[in-house]
Motif scaffolding. Structure first.
Motif, short mmCIF file in Angstrom:
data_model
loop_
_atom_site.label_atom_id
_atom_site.label_comp_id
_atom_site.label_asym_id
_atom_site.label_seq_id
_atom_site.Cartn_x
_atom_site.Cartn_y
_atom_site.Cartn_z
N SER A 201 86.86 92.75 32.85
CA SER A 201 86.66 91.98 31.71
C SER A 201 85.42 92.33 31.09
CB SER A 201 86.71 90.34 31.97
OG SER A 201 87.89 89.99 32.79
N ILE A 202 84.47 92.62 31.70
CA ILE A 202 83.19 92.82 31.19
C ILE A 202 83.42 94.08 30.47
CG2 ILE A 202 80.72 93.36 31.55
CD1 ILE A 202 80.65 91.14 33.68
N LYS A 203 83.81 95.17 31.05
CA LYS A 203 84.00 96.67 30.54
C LYS A 203 84.96 96.51 29.36
CE LYS A 203 83.45 98.95 34.86
NZ LYS A 203 84.20 99.91 35.73
N GLU A 204 85.89 95.57 29.29
CA GLU A 204 86.79 95.46 28.13
C GLU A 204 85.94 94.76 26.96
OE1 GLU A 204 89.94 96.16 25.86
OE2 GLU A 204 89.74 96.69 27.79
N ALA A 205 85.06 93.72 27.11
CA ALA A 205 84.41 93.14 26.16
C ALA A 205 83.25 94.25 25.61
CB ALA A 205 83.59 92.07 26.63
N ILE A 206 82.68 95.00 26.37
CA ILE A 206 81.56 95.95 25.95
C ILE A 206 82.42 96.93 25.06
CG2 ILE A 206 80.14 97.92 26.74
CD1 ILE A 206 79.31 96.27 29.24
N ARG A 207 83.65 97.45 25.47
CA ARG A 207 84.30 98.35 24.59
C ARG A 207 84.39 97.89 23.09
NH1 ARG A 207 88.47 98.98 27.96
NH2 ARG A 207 87.26 100.20 29.27
N ASN A 208 84.53 96.58 22.98
CA ASN A 208 85.13 96.03 21.68
C ASN A 208 83.65 95.87 20.78
OD1 ASN A 208 87.69 96.05 22.40
ND2 ASN A 208 87.65 93.85 23.14
N LEU A 209 82.47 96.00 21.35
CA LEU A 209 81.34 95.75 20.57
C LEU A 209 81.25 97.10 19.75
CD1 LEU A 209 78.70 95.04 23.39
CD2 LEU A 209 79.91 93.56 21.80
N ASP A 210 80.48 97.02 18.46
CA ASP A 210 80.22 98.24 17.52
C ASP A 210 79.15 99.00 18.20
OD1 ASP A 210 77.52 97.40 17.02
OD2 ASP A 210 78.40 95.84 15.55
N ASP A 211 79.07 100.33 17.46
CA ASP A 211 78.31 101.38 18.17
C ASP A 211 76.79 100.72 18.42
OD1 ASP A 211 80.57 102.77 18.39
OD2 ASP A 211 80.19 104.03 16.62
N ARG A 212 76.47 100.21 17.51
CA ARG A 212 74.77 99.88 17.65
C ARG A 212 74.72 98.85 18.77
NH1 ARG A 212 70.49 99.33 12.82
NH2 ARG A 212 70.58 101.27 13.00
N GLU A 213 75.40 97.95 18.75
CA GLU A 213 75.31 96.76 19.82
C GLU A 213 75.50 97.59 21.27
OE1 GLU A 213 77.32 92.78 17.71
OE2 GLU A 213 78.65 94.40 18.74
N LYS A 214 76.54 98.59 21.51
CA LYS A 214 76.68 99.40 22.62
C LYS A 214 75.36 100.12 23.02
CE LYS A 214 81.64 100.09 22.19
NZ LYS A 214 82.53 101.21 22.01
N ILE A 244 70.59 91.61 17.50
CA ILE A 244 71.55 92.34 17.77
C ILE A 244 71.96 92.21 19.27
CG2 ILE A 244 72.61 94.77 18.00
CD1 ILE A 244 70.88 95.23 15.51
N GLU A 245 71.00 91.94 20.20
CA GLU A 245 71.19 92.03 21.66
C GLU A 245 71.93 90.91 21.66
OE1 GLU A 245 68.63 91.17 25.43
OE2 GLU A 245 67.85 93.01 24.02
N LYS A 246 71.33 89.71 21.02
CA LYS A 246 71.86 88.31 21.43
C LYS A 246 73.00 88.32 21.05
CE LYS A 246 70.46 83.48 20.12
NZ LYS A 246 69.60 82.51 19.51
N ASN A 247 73.59 88.59 19.73
CA ASN A 247 75.02 88.60 19.24
C ASN A 247 75.83 89.29 20.16
OD1 ASN A 247 74.09 87.29 17.18
ND2 ASN A 247 73.87 88.84 15.73
N ALA A 248 75.58 90.78 20.68
CA ALA A 248 76.21 91.29 21.55
C ALA A 248 76.57 90.50 22.92
CB ALA A 248 75.55 92.92 22.07
N ARG A 249 75.67 89.90 23.61
CA ARG A 249 75.64 89.27 24.70
C ARG A 249 76.62 87.96 24.59
NH1 ARG A 249 69.60 88.95 27.19
NH2 ARG A 249 70.85 87.84 28.95
#
Length: 254
Positions: A201-214, A244-249
């Motif tokens: 689930s975490i890997k899937e959520a990270i995959r959906n982030l934009d490039d800068r967030e990743k 950006i980090e806060k939004n990504a998390r």
């Protein structure tokens, strides 16, 4: 040590001058050119910044004087590594450096604290154990040790266990022709399936982030860089990195 009045190498920090940003920049410039006196003045002029940060850790069971000295190490690193070409205030750069140094110290020096009375009981128990072993020519029981000292058995057990060094999870407990078995290998995991699903689930959520967030998450948590370091690499402000980090998390959590 009093939090608003600190004596360090016979200097009362409450009486130290607080440098302006312009003075900081001027001293930084001279320090970069090899002016040791300017570097010393820069450090002295920012000791109260360290003091204000130490107050954030006042509720921890740590010696404030030790934290102050550790914070000064972070301040010195900030003075030596600050990039004058960046449009950032010195204090904005120094604060996370100081906090990071203190947190690193707290993380690396965390251990179980044993009271002096408990240690004394443990040493008396070991002395009684040795005495009884010679007397009976065998290993004495905890009941016999407790009786010898005139204290409860439970107190003897707790005291002796308190001075035993903790075992590492990667301590080898068995070796068979070079194939070692470690303590961690013997620990069961009753939620292994849940953990496996959670990782997916975490890997899937990270995959959906934009490039800068990743990219920012990678630099922050895989490479272990501070928000300030990431901001300098990406030529953006530390506040932007934080946002950006806060939004990504938040996205990952949701």
């Amino acid at each position: 040590m009093q939090y608003r009045k600190v004596e360090i190498t016979s200097v009362n920090t409450a009486k130290l001058k607080v440098l302006t940003e312009a003075e900081n920049k001027e001293l930084l410039k001279k320090a970069k050119e090899g002016d040791k006196a300017a570097r010393d003045k820069l450090i002295s002029g920012n000791l109260r910044l360290v003091l204000s940060i130490v107050q954030r850790f006042r509720n921890r069971d740590e010696n404030p004087d030790d934290l102050f000295q550790i914070g000064c190490v972070g301040l010195i690193k900030a003075c030596d590594n600050f990039d004058l070409s960046q449009p950032v205030k010195f204090s904005t750069y120094a604060v996370p450096m100081i906090i990071g140094e203190i947190k690193r110290h707290l993380r690396d020096n965390t251990y179980l604290r044993v009271s002096r009375s408990m240690r004394d009981t443990a040493y008396h128990s070991m002395g009684a154990k040795e005495k009884l072993q010679k007397l009976y020519n065998r290993e004495p029981t905890t009941d016999e040790i407790a009786a010898e000292l005139g204290i409860p058995v439970r107190q003897v057990v707790l005291a002796l266990e308190s001075i035993v060094s903790p075992m590492s999870l990667y301590e080898p407990v068995y070796n068979d022709n070079g194939d070692e078995l470690y303590v961690v290998d013997q620990l069961g995991d009753s939620h292994s399936e849940d953990n496996w699903i959670g990782e997916i689930s975490i890997k899937e959520a990270i995959r959906n982030l934009d490039d800068r967030e990743k990219l920012i998450l990678k630099k922050r948590f895989s490479e272990g860089k501070t928000q300030t370091e990431v901001a300098q690499e990406l030529s953006i402000s530390q506040a932007q990195v934080s946002r950006i980090e806060k939004n990504a998390r938040k996205k990952i959590k949701e």
